[in-house]
Design a protein around this motif. Structure first.
Motif, PDB file in Angstrom:
ATOM      1  N   GLN A 112      -5.009 -44.890  60.272  1.00 15.64           N
ATOM      2  CA  GLN A 112      -4.508 -45.693  61.387  1.00 15.64           C
ATOM      3  C   GLN A 112      -3.692 -44.814  62.325  1.00 15.64           C
ATOM      4  O   GLN A 112      -2.945 -43.936  61.877  1.00 15.64           O
ATOM      5  CB  GLN A 112      -3.635 -46.829  60.877  1.00 15.64           C
ATOM      6  CG  GLN A 112      -4.383 -47.811  60.013  1.00 15.64           C
ATOM      7  CD  GLN A 112      -3.480 -48.925  59.509  1.00 15.64           C
ATOM      8  OE1 GLN A 112      -2.271 -48.775  59.394  1.00 15.64           O
ATOM      9  NE2 GLN A 112      -4.089 -50.071  59.223  1.00 15.64           N
ATOM     10  N   VAL A 113      -3.804 -45.078  63.613  1.00 11.50           N
ATOM     11  CA  VAL A 113      -3.028 -44.355  64.617  1.00 11.50           C
ATOM     12  C   VAL A 113      -1.565 -44.745  64.472  1.00 11.50           C
ATOM     13  O   VAL A 113      -1.238 -45.931  64.407  1.00 11.50           O
ATOM     14  CB  VAL A 113      -3.538 -44.678  66.038  1.00 11.50           C
ATOM     15  CG1 VAL A 113      -2.649 -44.031  67.094  1.00 11.50           C
ATOM     16  CG2 VAL A 113      -4.991 -44.243  66.203  1.00 11.50           C
ATOM     17  N   VAL A 114      -0.671 -43.743  64.416  1.00 11.74           N
ATOM     18  CA  VAL A 114       0.762 -44.003  64.242  1.00 11.74           C
ATOM     19  C   VAL A 114       1.617 -43.320  65.309  1.00 11.74           C
ATOM     20  O   VAL A 114       2.834 -43.210  65.157  1.00 11.74           O
ATOM     21  CB  VAL A 114       1.248 -43.600  62.824  1.00 11.74           C
ATOM     22  CG1 VAL A 114       0.602 -44.474  61.764  1.00 11.74           C
ATOM     23  CG2 VAL A 114       1.002 -42.124  62.552  1.00 11.74           C
ATOM     24  N   GLY A 122      -4.203 -28.169  74.541  1.00 17.44           N
ATOM     25  CA  GLY A 122      -5.009 -28.627  75.657  1.00 17.44           C
ATOM     26  C   GLY A 122      -5.961 -29.765  75.310  1.00 17.44           C
ATOM     27  O   GLY A 122      -6.789 -30.148  76.126  1.00 17.44           O
ATOM     28  N   ILE A 123      -5.853 -30.314  74.104  1.00 18.45           N
ATOM     29  CA  ILE A 123      -6.730 -31.397  73.655  1.00 18.45           C
ATOM     30  C   ILE A 123      -5.868 -32.627  73.371  1.00 18.45           C
ATOM     31  O   ILE A 123      -4.836 -32.528  72.718  1.00 18.45           O
ATOM     32  CB  ILE A 123      -7.496 -30.980  72.383  1.00 18.45           C
ATOM     33  CG1 ILE A 123      -8.378 -29.760  72.677  1.00 18.45           C
ATOM     34  CG2 ILE A 123      -8.334 -32.135  71.847  1.00 18.45           C
ATOM     35  CD1 ILE A 123      -8.998 -29.131  71.439  1.00 18.45           C
ATOM     36  N   PHE A 124      -6.297 -33.803  73.877  1.00 21.52           N
ATOM     37  CA  PHE A 124      -5.554 -35.038  73.618  1.00 21.52           C
ATOM     38  C   PHE A 124      -5.728 -35.444  72.159  1.00 21.52           C
ATOM     39  O   PHE A 124      -6.849 -35.502  71.642  1.00 21.52           O
ATOM     40  CB  PHE A 124      -6.011 -36.166  74.548  1.00 21.52           C
ATOM     41  CG  PHE A 124      -5.527 -35.985  75.948  1.00 21.52           C
ATOM     42  CD1 PHE A 124      -4.200 -36.256  76.272  1.00 21.52           C
ATOM     43  CD2 PHE A 124      -6.373 -35.528  76.937  1.00 21.52           C
ATOM     44  CE1 PHE A 124      -3.730 -36.077  77.568  1.00 21.52           C
ATOM     45  CE2 PHE A 124      -5.912 -35.341  78.232  1.00 21.52           C
ATOM     46  CZ  PHE A 124      -4.591 -35.617  78.548  1.00 21.52           C
ATOM     47  N   CYS A 125      -4.592 -35.716  71.506  1.00 18.49           N
ATOM     48  CA  CYS A 125      -4.570 -36.051  70.080  1.00 18.49           C
ATOM     49  C   CYS A 125      -3.639 -37.224  69.819  1.00 18.49           C
ATOM     50  O   CYS A 125      -2.836 -37.593  70.677  1.00 18.49           O
ATOM     51  CB  CYS A 125      -4.063 -34.853  69.260  1.00 18.49           C
ATOM     52  SG  CYS A 125      -5.108 -33.399  69.358  1.00 18.49           S
ATOM     53  N   VAL A 126      -3.751 -37.786  68.619  1.00 14.51           N
ATOM     54  CA  VAL A 126      -2.816 -38.776  68.106  1.00 14.51           C
ATOM     55  C   VAL A 126      -2.552 -38.438  66.650  1.00 14.51           C
ATOM     56  O   VAL A 126      -3.362 -37.783  65.996  1.00 14.51           O
ATOM     57  CB  VAL A 126      -3.352 -40.228  68.203  1.00 14.51           C
ATOM     58  CG1 VAL A 126      -3.502 -40.669  69.645  1.00 14.51           C
ATOM     59  CG2 VAL A 126      -4.644 -40.388  67.429  1.00 14.51           C
ATOM     60  N   GLN A 127      -1.416 -38.893  66.157  1.00 14.68           N
ATOM     61  CA  GLN A 127      -1.133 -38.725  64.740  1.00 14.68           C
ATOM     62  C   GLN A 127      -1.701 -39.945  64.018  1.00 14.68           C
ATOM     63  O   GLN A 127      -1.586 -41.075  64.501  1.00 14.68           O
ATOM     64  CB  GLN A 127       0.369 -38.607  64.509  1.00 14.68           C
ATOM     65  CG  GLN A 127       0.718 -38.084  63.135  1.00 14.68           C
ATOM     66  CD  GLN A 127       2.187 -37.739  63.037  1.00 14.68           C
ATOM     67  OE1 GLN A 127       3.036 -38.587  63.273  1.00 14.68           O
ATOM     68  NE2 GLN A 127       2.476 -36.499  62.682  1.00 14.68           N
ATOM     69  N   MET A 128      -2.310 -39.712  62.854  1.00 11.15           N
ATOM     70  CA  MET A 128      -2.904 -40.791  62.074  1.00 11.15           C
ATOM     71  C   MET A 128      -2.442 -40.680  60.630  1.00 11.15           C
ATOM     72  O   MET A 128      -2.160 -39.581  60.147  1.00 11.15           O
ATOM     73  CB  MET A 128      -4.433 -40.756  62.160  1.00 11.15           C
ATOM     74  CG  MET A 128      -4.945 -40.906  63.586  1.00 11.15           C
ATOM     75  SD  MET A 128      -6.741 -41.031  63.699  1.00 11.15           S
ATOM     76  CE  MET A 128      -6.974 -42.758  63.226  1.00 11.15           C
ATOM     77  N   LYS A 129      -2.368 -41.830  59.961  1.00  9.99           N
ATOM     78  CA  LYS A 129      -1.851 -41.866  58.598  1.00  9.99           C
ATOM     79  C   LYS A 129      -2.701 -42.826  57.764  1.00  9.99           C
ATOM     80  O   LYS A 129      -3.222 -43.808  58.272  1.00  9.99           O
ATOM     81  CB  LYS A 129      -0.392 -42.338  58.630  1.00  9.99           C
ATOM     82  CG  LYS A 129       0.330 -42.223  57.315  1.00  9.99           C
ATOM     83  CD  LYS A 129       1.815 -42.545  57.509  1.00  9.99           C
ATOM     84  CE  LYS A 129       2.595 -42.334  56.249  1.00  9.99           C
ATOM     85  NZ  LYS A 129       4.035 -42.577  56.435  1.00  9.99           N
TER      86      LYS A 129
END
Length: 134
Positions: A112-114, A122-129
């Protein structure tokens, strides 16, 4: 295994995604980290690097699958192997930084995106858990 992981990471992150080698092979690359590598005919086709994040959380990064081996379930199988190992080591959670385009893959695998979106190399990211199950 580390050399095989480095070879594949160079192919995927440096050559394919155009990440600077000095960014891809960071300080953690010099340390003694844990790697899982999938080989096909003695050639690496998938890899994960992992390390302790907290007492209950393990962090994975530098997860990649060779371009010609994608969409065959190899990445999901490697992720499950990593998670099983993490549970055996006593971890309850898995944490990662996901490239925006890879979010559906991780969601399909229970992550899940947290976090809010951020730029990494230079790359769009999200942290996930993910809460790991026994």
């Amino acid at each position: 295994m580390k050399a095989a992981a480095f070879y594949l990471r160079y192919q995927v992150f440096v050559l394919e995604q155009k990440i600077q080698p000095s960014l891809e092979f960071d300080e953690k690359s010099k340390e003694n980290h844990n790697y899982l590598v999938v080989l096909n005919q003695n050639k690496p086709i998938a890899t994960i690097r992992f390390d302790v994040y907290t007492n209950h959380t393990i962090s994975l990064d530098r997860f990649c699958v060779k371009k010609t081996a994608r969409k065959q379930g190899i990445g999901s199988a490697l992720l499950k192997t990593f998670e099983k190992k993490a549970v055996e080591l006593g971890y309850k959670y898995s944490l990662l930084s996901a490239e925006k385009q890879a979010i559906p893959f991780y969601q399909k695998n229970g992550y899940q995106v947290v976090s809010e979106e951020y730029l990494e190399y230079g790359i769009f990211c999200v942290q996930m858990k993910k809460t790991l199950k026994i």
